[in-house]
Design a protein around this motif. Structure first.
Motif, PDB file in Angstrom:
ATOM      1  N   GLU A  82       0.814  -1.207   0.000  1.00  0.00           N
ATOM      2  CA  GLU A  82       0.000   0.000   0.000  1.00  0.00           C
ATOM      3  C   GLU A  82       0.850   1.260   0.000  1.00  0.00           C
ATOM      4  O   GLU A  82       0.549   2.224  -0.707  1.00  0.00           O
ATOM      5  N   VAL A  92      -5.321   0.517  -3.560  1.00  0.00           N
ATOM      6  CA  VAL A  92      -5.231  -0.934  -3.472  1.00  0.00           C
ATOM      7  C   VAL A  92      -6.555  -1.552  -3.038  1.00  0.00           C
ATOM      8  O   VAL A  92      -7.122  -1.136  -2.030  1.00  0.00           O
TER       9      VAL A  92
ATOM     10  N   THR B  59     -20.404   2.354  -7.833  1.00  0.00           N
ATOM     11  CA  THR B  59     -19.195   1.623  -8.209  1.00  0.00           C
ATOM     12  C   THR B  59     -19.086   0.267  -7.521  1.00  0.00           C
ATOM     13  O   THR B  59     -18.188  -0.502  -7.819  1.00  0.00           O
ATOM     14  N   THR B  61     -17.955  -0.285  -4.742  1.00  0.00           N
ATOM     15  CA  THR B  61     -16.667  -0.267  -4.069  1.00  0.00           C
ATOM     16  C   THR B  61     -16.799   0.624  -2.839  1.00  0.00           C
ATOM     17  O   THR B  61     -17.416   1.682  -2.904  1.00  0.00           O
ATOM     18  N   ILE B  93     -11.472  -0.960  -0.780  1.00  0.00           N
ATOM     19  CA  ILE B  93     -10.169  -0.308  -0.954  1.00  0.00           C
ATOM     20  C   ILE B  93      -9.604  -0.022   0.423  1.00  0.00           C
ATOM     21  O   ILE B  93     -10.257   0.614   1.260  1.00  0.00           O
ATOM     22  N   LEU B  94      -8.408  -0.530   0.670  1.00  0.00           N
ATOM     23  CA  LEU B  94      -7.803  -0.387   1.988  1.00  0.00           C
ATOM     24  C   LEU B  94      -6.919   0.848   2.043  1.00  0.00           C
ATOM     25  O   LEU B  94      -6.065   1.047   1.185  1.00  0.00           O
ATOM     26  N   CYS B  95      -7.110   1.668   3.076  1.00  0.00           N
ATOM     27  CA  CYS B  95      -6.330   2.893   3.209  1.00  0.00           C
ATOM     28  C   CYS B  95      -5.726   2.988   4.597  1.00  0.00           C
ATOM     29  O   CYS B  95      -6.444   3.140   5.593  1.00  0.00           O
ATOM     30  N   ILE B 103      -2.722  12.491   4.743  1.00  0.00           N
ATOM     31  CA  ILE B 103      -2.923  11.253   3.987  1.00  0.00           C
ATOM     32  C   ILE B 103      -4.409  10.945   3.907  1.00  0.00           C
ATOM     33  O   ILE B 103      -4.946  10.596   2.870  1.00  0.00           O
ATOM     34  N   TYR B 107      -6.610  10.631   0.508  1.00  0.00           N
ATOM     35  CA  TYR B 107      -7.381   9.433   0.176  1.00  0.00           C
ATOM     36  C   TYR B 107      -8.846   9.784  -0.068  1.00  0.00           C
ATOM     37  O   TYR B 107      -9.471   9.303  -1.014  1.00  0.00           O
ATOM     38  N   ASN B 109     -10.179  12.556  -1.001  1.00  0.00           N
ATOM     39  CA  ASN B 109     -10.348  13.253  -2.277  1.00  0.00           C
ATOM     40  C   ASN B 109     -10.319  12.295  -3.454  1.00  0.00           C
ATOM     41  O   ASN B 109     -11.223  12.291  -4.295  1.00  0.00           O
ATOM     42  N   VAL B 110      -9.277  11.514  -3.502  1.00  0.00           N
ATOM     43  CA  VAL B 110      -9.118  10.575  -4.611  1.00  0.00           C
ATOM     44  C   VAL B 110     -10.322   9.647  -4.716  1.00  0.00           C
ATOM     45  O   VAL B 110     -10.861   9.415  -5.801  1.00  0.00           O
ATOM     46  N   LEU B 111     -10.768   9.153  -3.573  1.00  0.00           N
ATOM     47  CA  LEU B 111     -11.823   8.150  -3.614  1.00  0.00           C
ATOM     48  C   LEU B 111     -13.191   8.759  -3.883  1.00  0.00           C
ATOM     49  O   LEU B 111     -14.056   8.117  -4.462  1.00  0.00           O
ATOM     50  N   ASP B 113     -13.492  11.248  -5.927  1.00  0.00           N
ATOM     51  CA  ASP B 113     -13.405  11.400  -7.385  1.00  0.00           C
ATOM     52  C   ASP B 113     -13.717  10.091  -8.096  1.00  0.00           C
ATOM     53  O   ASP B 113     -14.171  10.078  -9.227  1.00  0.00           O
ATOM     54  N   ARG B 114     -13.422   8.994  -7.413  1.00  0.00           N
ATOM     55  CA  ARG B 114     -13.664   7.695  -8.050  1.00  0.00           C
ATOM     56  C   ARG B 114     -15.056   7.168  -7.755  1.00  0.00           C
ATOM     57  O   ARG B 114     -15.375   6.041  -8.068  1.00  0.00           O
ATOM     58  N   TRP B 115     -15.815   7.991  -7.068  1.00  0.00           N
ATOM     59  CA  TRP B 115     -17.203   7.614  -6.792  1.00  0.00           C
ATOM     60  C   TRP B 115     -17.346   6.339  -5.990  1.00  0.00           C
ATOM     61  O   TRP B 115     -18.236   5.517  -6.273  1.00  0.00           O
TER      62      TRP B 115
END
Lengths: 343, 343
Positions: A82, A92, B59, B61, B93-95, B103, B107, B109-111, B113-115
């Motif tokens: 990760e 991931v 998604t 997810t 998705i593991l964060c 961090i 995360y 923000n990115v996620l 954006d990925r809906w």
DNA sequence: CCTGTTTCTGCAAACGTTATCATAATTATG
DNA sequence: CATAATTATGATAACGTTTGCAGAAACAGG
């Protein structure tokens, strides 16, 4: 949520221009760039990653297949994976397969449908059709820790298990031990086959007999059965080992548990050596001597190799296939000691 | 890879019909269904999940935010989350955030954006703007294990830490212990504040004095500092505890390590009790008495509540907000025993 | 001043789905 | 048998991007 079109209309330009600003592609006037960027800020625009991925064919997501996150040695790999992934802007997806080929196949199907960029796989125990199919499709993938002959040609990151086991036995031999017991995991896995081979080779080199009565095979980490087997082994009248090499730290902890239970002192009566060097091994009592695997680094390196494949695929470039064997290292702690009084 | 259009052309129908067959939506002739299904099989068609998600806005997810997977108690939660998710057709998705708000924000923000459909969060240590913003956007989310006043109104799954600590102290008291030491984690976390409060309340109820000299605060699991602190505590001439309640099993293992090191017998000299019931606690020597948290179930339930929110959002239905406190349970093992000879 | 390059911008076609609407074919209703 | 309801299918417009192509503007060089 604002989209590209909204931003474009807001500044009176076309979507293409806005898109170009955001991806800073060729030829956009500095002043329009400023205007667009301001509008993006203003409207709180965030790009839709799904649309983007659909177009460009990359999701910036990788899948990590492992047997079970509850296996302690895996957590370090997972962190390595990760951390490396995050640094490269990837996320991931964690998949526990429980060594079950159906679950594995199901995950692979779902994730291929979602266009994950690649797979890091540490889960397979037997011949897995889904994985071979994935490979044949040219899907980027890396095997970690575990490896298989039938999957040769796939990038692999692991350690030299044969040599590691050899060195462990050598270490115990040089401490003066002559009856070195062995606790192996699932003998169907190459990992344990190779460690077994290293053990045998070492015995041969040091002129020690191979004694099946001090070898436990197919031990399951943390199981009752293992503790029972160890008790049986050390209570044999003639064949009691003076050292036990367990092929994982968790097995070693079970061994220690069984020894305690039977009044054996560690390391006075019996030395115990583990494999992995999980953080816990310095916390148990006595602290555990072990053959360290660079698990975190294995995870990191796996991701790097995967990324190399992904890049190569995207640019039609070349990726050089390789099998990487990282070095192991003996960590001496309290659970082993020199056998001084030899007769 | 074949797409819908390919299949449609192959069977000489329109994409809509093929799509309808695949999602078995209303009104499609049995015979055409058969034909389409055969073609799908024939061409090895697999739907593109990205395109689908883009269209339908889901998604399948979810994101799981935790401080660090290497904390043993978290692995059980992670398994609970993943198993429940998989059963519902979701991937995880593991964060790992390392308690770092940057961090975490990145995360999120990115996620977003990925809906991703929602967040299960167990990571926050301090006031987190990103999480509050997420909540204000109406994004589905569930807090697990950790909880915060400023985030009230968010679904939460945890245990009653106050009561659990109270019961633990009561248990030790009833075994005859009168000098009960305490090892706490980061006192900034409500989890530990509440356990501390439960401890104090129990002391008050049993007429025991609160002795700061047998309390360790802000202990870090597995740290050298903790072992040192415990050594100091038990080597005090007058204030040596006869039992130690550690607020995590990992802390308890460090405590046991320190006691061994200083020649104290467990449980003969000092009883030790942990918190969590990680699988390891039945493997260490002596086996560890502990206050069990249903960690796996906490993970599962978190996902179920999250799904309920997601469904409600998708159908404009109603989701009833709740804070779920799951029961804890004392697991008696060897590290505690009745103090018979009281004077 | 004309031609040729460079810089900038917009149109429109993808990417692969789902879903609305319209239309055609079939069946039911009185 | 005419009409209404039901069933089956196809066009087409989204979802929100990226990108190739083309044209316009700016700027050279002769």
């Amino acid at each position: 949520m604002a989209n590209l079109k909204d931003v474009a209309e807001y500044v009176g330009m076309s979507v293409s221009t806005v898109s170009r600003v955001l991806n800073d592609k060729a030829y956009v006037d500095p002043s329009t760039r400023r205007i667009v960027l301001a509008a993006v800020e203003e409207l709180g625009y965030r790009p839709n990653a799904l649309a983007r991925s659909l177009k460009i064919g990359r999701t910036y997501t990788i899948a990590l297949l492992i047997p079970d996150i509850q296996n302690l040695y895996l957590t370090m790999i997972v962190r390595g994976v990760e951390d490396a992934a995050r640094q490269e802007g990837l996320t991931v997806i964690l998949c526990n397969t429980d060594e079950n080929t159906d679950i594995e196949a199901e995950y692979i199907n779902v994730l291929r449908d979602r266009w994950v960029d690649g797979f890091v796989i540490s889960s397979i125990s037997k011949k897995s059709d889904s994985i071979r199919r994935l490979k044949n499709e040219g899907y980027p993938m890396v095997l970690t820790v575990r490896y298989y002959d039938y999957l040769s040609g796939i990038d692999t990151v692991a350690v030299d298990n044969f040599n590691a086991a050899y060195q462990a036995v050598k270490y115990l031999y040089e401490l003066g031990h002559r009856q070195i017991g062995l606790v192996l995991g699932d003998i169907g896995l190459n990992v344990y086959k190779d460690r077994f081979a290293g053990y045998r080779e070492a015995l041969r080199d040091f002129d020690l007999p191979l004694n099946e009565r001090i070898i436990i095979k197919n031990a399951v980490d943390g199981s009752e059965a293992l503790i029972h087997d160890v008790e049986m082994m050390v209570n044999q009248p003639t064949d009691c080992p003076d050292a036990i090499f367990a092929t994982s730290d968790l097995k070693a902890i079970s061994v220690m548990h069984a020894l305690h239970k039977n009044g054996k002192q560690i390391p006075e009566d019996i030395s115990v050596m583990g494999f992995d060097d999980i953080p816990l091994s310095s916390l148990v009592h006595p602290t555990l001597t072990t053959m360290k695997q660079p698990l975190y680094e294995i995870g990191q390196l796996s991701v790097q190799k995967l990324i190399s494949q992904i890049e190569a695929k995207a640019t039609n470039g070349q990726h050089i296939h390789s099998i990487e064997l990282l070095p192991t290292e003996i960590i001496s702690r309290q659970s082993t000691r020199r056998r001084s009084e030899r007769l």
